[in-house]
Design a protein around this motif. Structure first.
Motif, mmCIF file in Angstrom:
data_model
loop_
_atom_site.group_PDB
_atom_site.id
_atom_site.type_symbol
_atom_site.label_atom_id
_atom_site.label_comp_id
_atom_site.label_asym_id
_atom_site.label_seq_id
_atom_site.Cartn_x
_atom_site.Cartn_y
_atom_site.Cartn_z
ATOM 1 N N ILE A 365 35.493 45.096 29.846
ATOM 2 C CA ILE A 365 35.109 44.001 28.949
ATOM 3 C C ILE A 365 34.302 42.961 29.722
ATOM 4 O O ILE A 365 34.652 42.639 30.851
ATOM 5 C CB ILE A 365 36.394 43.344 28.385
ATOM 6 C CG1 ILE A 365 37.055 44.258 27.364
ATOM 7 C CG2 ILE A 365 36.108 41.957 27.813
ATOM 8 C CD1 ILE A 365 38.414 43.763 26.905
ATOM 9 N N HIS A 366 33.246 42.434 29.103
ATOM 10 C CA HIS A 366 32.535 41.298 29.689
ATOM 11 C C HIS A 366 32.493 40.141 28.701
ATOM 12 O O HIS A 366 31.758 40.193 27.714
ATOM 13 C CB HIS A 366 31.109 41.701 30.091
ATOM 14 C CG HIS A 366 31.091 42.856 31.035
ATOM 15 N ND1 HIS A 366 31.698 42.814 32.276
ATOM 16 C CD2 HIS A 366 30.592 44.110 30.911
ATOM 17 C CE1 HIS A 366 31.557 43.973 32.879
ATOM 18 N NE2 HIS A 366 30.899 44.793 32.065
ATOM 19 N N PRO A 367 33.275 39.089 28.930
ATOM 20 C CA PRO A 367 33.161 37.890 28.102
ATOM 21 C C PRO A 367 31.975 37.071 28.614
ATOM 22 O O PRO A 367 32.038 36.461 29.674
ATOM 23 C CB PRO A 367 34.488 37.165 28.329
ATOM 24 C CG PRO A 367 35.030 37.701 29.612
ATOM 25 C CD PRO A 367 34.359 38.995 29.922
ATOM 26 N N CYS A 410 29.085 36.588 33.046
ATOM 27 C CA CYS A 410 30.377 37.132 32.647
ATOM 28 C C CYS A 410 31.459 36.213 33.171
ATOM 29 O O CYS A 410 31.412 35.786 34.320
ATOM 30 C CB CYS A 410 30.564 38.539 33.210
ATOM 31 S SG CYS A 410 32.223 39.179 32.830
ATOM 32 N N ASN A 412 34.565 36.966 33.639
ATOM 33 C CA ASN A 412 35.462 37.604 34.608
ATOM 34 C C ASN A 412 34.912 37.162 35.966
ATOM 35 O O ASN A 412 33.802 37.545 36.347
ATOM 36 C CB ASN A 412 35.406 39.129 34.459
ATOM 37 C CG ASN A 412 36.304 39.842 35.456
ATOM 38 O OD1 ASN A 412 36.347 39.485 36.639
ATOM 39 N ND2 ASN A 412 37.010 40.849 34.982
ATOM 40 N N HIS A 415 33.454 39.666 38.340
ATOM 41 C CA HIS A 415 32.154 40.194 37.924
ATOM 42 C C HIS A 415 31.062 39.162 38.199
ATOM 43 O O HIS A 415 29.992 39.492 38.701
ATOM 44 C CB HIS A 415 32.164 40.548 36.434
ATOM 45 C CG HIS A 415 33.149 41.626 36.079
ATOM 46 N ND1 HIS A 415 33.318 42.092 34.807
ATOM 47 C CD2 HIS A 415 34.017 42.340 36.857
ATOM 48 C CE1 HIS A 415 34.243 43.036 34.796
ATOM 49 N NE2 HIS A 415 34.693 43.203 36.023
ATOM 50 N N MET A 420 27.103 39.503 38.043
ATOM 51 C CA MET A 420 26.828 39.536 36.603
ATOM 52 C C MET A 420 26.567 38.130 36.088
ATOM 53 O O MET A 420 27.403 37.513 35.413
ATOM 54 C CB MET A 420 27.985 40.210 35.856
ATOM 55 C CG MET A 420 27.623 40.531 34.407
ATOM 56 S SD MET A 420 28.799 41.619 33.611
ATOM 57 C CE MET A 420 28.131 43.223 34.046
#
Ligand code: C2O
Ligand code: CU
Length: 427
Positions: A365-367, A410, A412, A415, A420
């Motif tokens: 998952i990438h928020p 992202c 996270n 990440h 990211m």
């Protein structure tokens, strides 16, 4: 003040970490809509730090991104953040240096609305967090201790090392917290029969998307990322790192009930708290009670929500396509094959309507969070949105109305730290 300190995460168990004003999470900051917020940050850490006011469209110089919007606050130095909190809602503040979020440098920020869009009798803030005993370390350089994998997204064959190699690396957390408490000593939120209780559910955790539910009660979603939505009743909701949901719980089922958050991508003991009716005979929930909403019922689908306010629907002048990828065999996390800081800025012009189309070609998952702006996704305004793994697609639109250099990344933090991220730059 930001300084090392000790907190008790369960009775008798002290945890040495870094704290805002000696508290974990940091003290809740509350201001009224339109008020000026002035925060003096004194850095007594052995490292640089900054604070980011997550979700609030502040002037660029107040945004707290080191090396982009300000110089980091060096040990022993002081910095003053000063801005007007215009948009009411539930927000976060946190360090924007390295992995300091996993040192406990997180807190809630509430901008109280002048005219509430929702009726309620009392409110509580619930800060979800993943608990890392010890100092965080980057995962791509092989994380400390054994890797964990699994969880709702990857049960079965995808365990431990295998999932690590397949791009499911998660930090060695040992549990999940609500308001800084492990389930052994849960926070209790009191109510009375007939009340409407507003819960501000916030997830400033380092790397954990949670599914959230309450035994014996549904939840009426009334806002996300601070922005009001038409009320929608659900049994559970997923909340990614950086996201916020406000829900109303109608207290019509006396007793003591478990509030629970489970990790979606990792196998961790769930976070727990208690919803307790003052007049009920029962004072603690049944042991091992798992909210029905975690097993069946309606899970919130973001695309079912509708904004309560009018939102801009003009077609975009500029469309940007982004592919999210990485994590294989501990490689970097990338956007269009580039890992920040070795990445091109996204250039936009003031006044433009921008569309960002994202596709997630990875297994996590990438928020994705945009600083300084709200964007429209589906029928709502947000500042952070989950892009699901395995070719999940999300498209967001925003108006370029807050000039500066803004981070887009992202949430996270592992990440983000391994690439990211991008800068969105007004030219
Ligand atoms: Cu909440 Cu750039 O972060
Ligand atoms: Cu990510």
């Amino acid at each position: 003040m930001v300084a090392p300190g000790d907190v008790e995460v369960e009775p008798g168990r002290m945890y040495r970490t870094w704290l805002y004003n000696d508290q974990f999470p940091g003290p809740e900051i509350r201001v009224k809509q339109g008020e000026r917020l002035r925060v003096t940050v004194e850095n007594r850490l052995p490292e640089d730090t900054t604070i980011h006011w997550h979700g609030i469209p502040v002037p660029n110089a107040m945004d707290g991104v080191p090396g982009l919007t300000q110089d980091p606050i060096r040990p022993g130095e002081t910095f003053v953040y000063d801005f007007i909190a215009d948009v009411p809602g539930s927000y976060l503040y946190h360090s924007h240096v390295g992995l300091q979020i996993d040192r406990g440098l997180i807190g809630s920020l509430v901008v109280e609305e002048t005219h509430s869009h929702v009726d309620y009798d009392r409110e509580y803030t619930l800060v979800l967090d993943d608990f890392l005993p010890g100092a965080p370390a980057a995962l791509t350089n092989r994380g400390p201790g054994p890797l964990r994998g699994g969880g709702i997204m990857g049960r079965g064959m995808m365990g431990g090392m295998m999932s690590g190699m397949m791009g499911m690396q998660v930090p060695p957390y040992t549990g999940l917290l609500i308001n800084g408490r492990l389930p052994q000593d849960p926070a209790a939120f009191e109510t009375r029969r007939g009340e409407r209780v507003r819960l501000r559910v916030l997830n400033p955790s380092g790397a954990t998307t949670c599914r959230f539910a309450i035994t014996g009660h549904r939840m009426i979603v009334v806002s996300t990322d601070g922005r009001p939505v038409q009320p929608l009743a659900v049994d559970s909701l997923d909340i990614g790192m950086g996201e916020r949901y406000d829900v109303i719980v109608e207290a019509n089922n006396p007793g003591a009930w478990t509030i629970m958050a489970v990790a979606v991508e990792a196998s961790l003991p769930p976070a727990q708290a208690v919803l307790r009716y003052e007049d009920a005979a029962q004072t603690s929930p049944a042991a091992n009670a798992v909210p029905e909403g975690l097993q069946r019922g309606r899970v919130l689908d973001l695309f079912d929500l509708r904004a309560l306010e009018e939102t801009e629907t003009a077609p975009p002048n500029r469309t940007i396509d982004l592919t999210l990828f990485g994590g294989m065999m501990g490689s970097a996390w990338t956007i269009n094959g580039q890992a920040y800081p070795d990445a091109d800025p996204i250039e936009i012009h003031e006044g433009e309507r921008i569309r960002v189309r994202m596709v997630n070609q990875s297994m996590m998952i990438h928020p994705m969070h945009l600083h300084g702006h709200f964007f429209r996704v589906g029928g709502v305004l947000k500042d952070t949105v989950i892009v699901l793994p395995h070719m999940g697609r999300v498209s967001l639109d925003f108006t370029a109305d807050n000039p500066g250099k803004w981070f887009f990344h992202c949430h996270n933090i592992y990440h983000m730290e391994s690439g990211m991220a991008r800068v969105v730059r007004y030219v």
